[in-house]
Write an enzyme that holds these catalytic residues in place. Structure first.
Site, PDB file in Angstrom:
ATOM      1  N   THR A  82       6.027   2.615   1.878  1.00 19.09           N
ATOM      2  CA  THR A  82       5.190   2.715   3.073  1.00 19.09           C
ATOM      3  C   THR A  82       5.641   1.721   4.138  1.00 19.09           C
ATOM      4  OG1 THR A  82       3.312   3.365   1.684  1.00 19.09           O
ATOM      5  CG2 THR A  82       2.813   2.637   3.933  1.00 19.09           C
TER       6      THR A  82
ATOM      7  N   PHE B 159      -2.845  -1.372   2.134  1.00 15.72           N
ATOM      8  CA  PHE B 159      -1.515  -0.770   2.167  1.00 15.72           C
ATOM      9  C   PHE B 159      -0.852  -0.780   0.796  1.00 15.72           C
ATOM     10  CE2 PHE B 159      -1.899  -2.179   6.586  1.00 15.72           C
ATOM     11  CZ  PHE B 159      -1.398  -1.077   7.270  1.00 15.72           C
ATOM     12  N   ASP B 160      -0.265   0.344   0.455  1.00 17.23           N
ATOM     13  CA  ASP B 160       0.856   0.315  -0.466  1.00 17.23           C
ATOM     14  C   ASP B 160       2.016  -0.309   0.302  1.00 17.23           C
ATOM     15  OD1 ASP B 160       2.685   1.059  -2.610  1.00 17.23           O
ATOM     16  OD2 ASP B 160       3.427   2.530  -1.176  1.00 17.23           O
ATOM     17  N   CYS B 161       2.858  -1.044  -0.384  1.00 14.44           N
ATOM     18  CA  CYS B 161       3.972  -1.709   0.304  1.00 14.44           C
ATOM     19  C   CYS B 161       5.268  -0.913   0.203  1.00 14.44           C
ATOM     20  CB  CYS B 161       4.174  -3.116  -0.266  1.00 14.44           C
ATOM     21  SG  CYS B 161       5.476  -4.046   0.584  1.00 14.44           S
TER      22      CYS B 161
END
Length: 241
Positions: free
Chosen positions: A16, A11-13
């Site tokens: 997102t 994941f991009d944080c």
């Protein structure tokens, strides 16, 4: 291709899982209220994206909490607003106040039952800890810009993740890279051959907000408007199976 074909989600944080655009707008309010002319939300976000991406390229070793004060200073200069070092540093600490999207904690807790969860983020470790507390899940690995010595979309970031996936018993083909940003994530993800899942948080808005335009649009294999929609799709796969 199915979500359940993968063993892990990277994941991009910010953008997102964490609503960084709302966090930025609130963190910059004491600045933008002093600008001579009213600024639109997108004007603020696009200016932030430009200064941030330039600074990240120029000082890739600088922790995000120390890079944001420079962005604040550049915005003040652009808009003709006075500033103090204390104000710049306060904005550098603002990540701790950026809210999670309302669906992120529950979605992550559900997905944790079926996938290993990885963070690949343009952040420093101290700032991310505040965000992690809001996300209410234990990630299997956290690869931060502070760890990597670089910011996405630099090749060094995905190279770093590739070098450490073996520690989790994974290969790149096992990982679905899940992110909102075309510029930071899907464009380099394409270069490194990752299967992509676009969480289209800005589906009801124009432009790219707090990220730079990627130029040629990257490709991706899944698209959902929210993390909740991603969970629903996975649940539907399980029912069909």
């Amino acid at each position: 291709m199915r979500l359940s074909d993968f063993k892990a989600l990277s994941f991009d944080c910010y953008g997102t899982l964490i609503d960084w655009e709302s966090g930025m707008i609130e963190g910059l309010r004491t600045l933008t209220e002093r600008v001579e002319r009213p600024l639109t939300r997108d004007e603020i976000l696009q200016a932030h994206a430009r200064h941030e991406s330039q600074q990240q390229a120029q000082t890739p070793w600088k922790p995000y909490r120390e890079l944001l004060p420079i962005v604040y200073k550049r915005l003040c200069e652009q808009w003709g607003v006075s500033y103090t070092n204390a104000q710049c540093e306060e904005y550098g600490r603002s990540v701790q106040n950026w809210p999670a999207f309302v669906d992120s904690p529950g979605a992550l807790q559900y997905l944790k039952k079926y996938f290993k969860l990885i963070i690949l983020s343009n952040v420093d470790n101290r700032s991310f800890q505040h965000s992690n507390d809001k996300l209410q899940v234990e990630f299997d690995a956290i690869y931060s810009a502070e760890d990597m010595g670089a910011y996405k979309p630099a090749d060094k970031t995905f190279e770093y993740m590739n070098a450490h996936l073996g520690d989790l018993g994974l290969e790149p083909k096992d990982v679905l890279h899940t992110a909102e940003s075309m510029f930071h994530d899907h464009e380099p993800g394409n270069r490194f051959g990752y299967t992509g899942c676009h969480i289209y948080r800005r589906h009801d808005q124009k432009g790219f907000g707090a990220t730079m335009t990627p130029g040629t649009m990257p490709t991706f294999d899944f698209r959902f408007n929210s993390m909740a929609d991603m969970v629903k799709a996975h649940q539907e796969e399980l029912r069909e199976a």
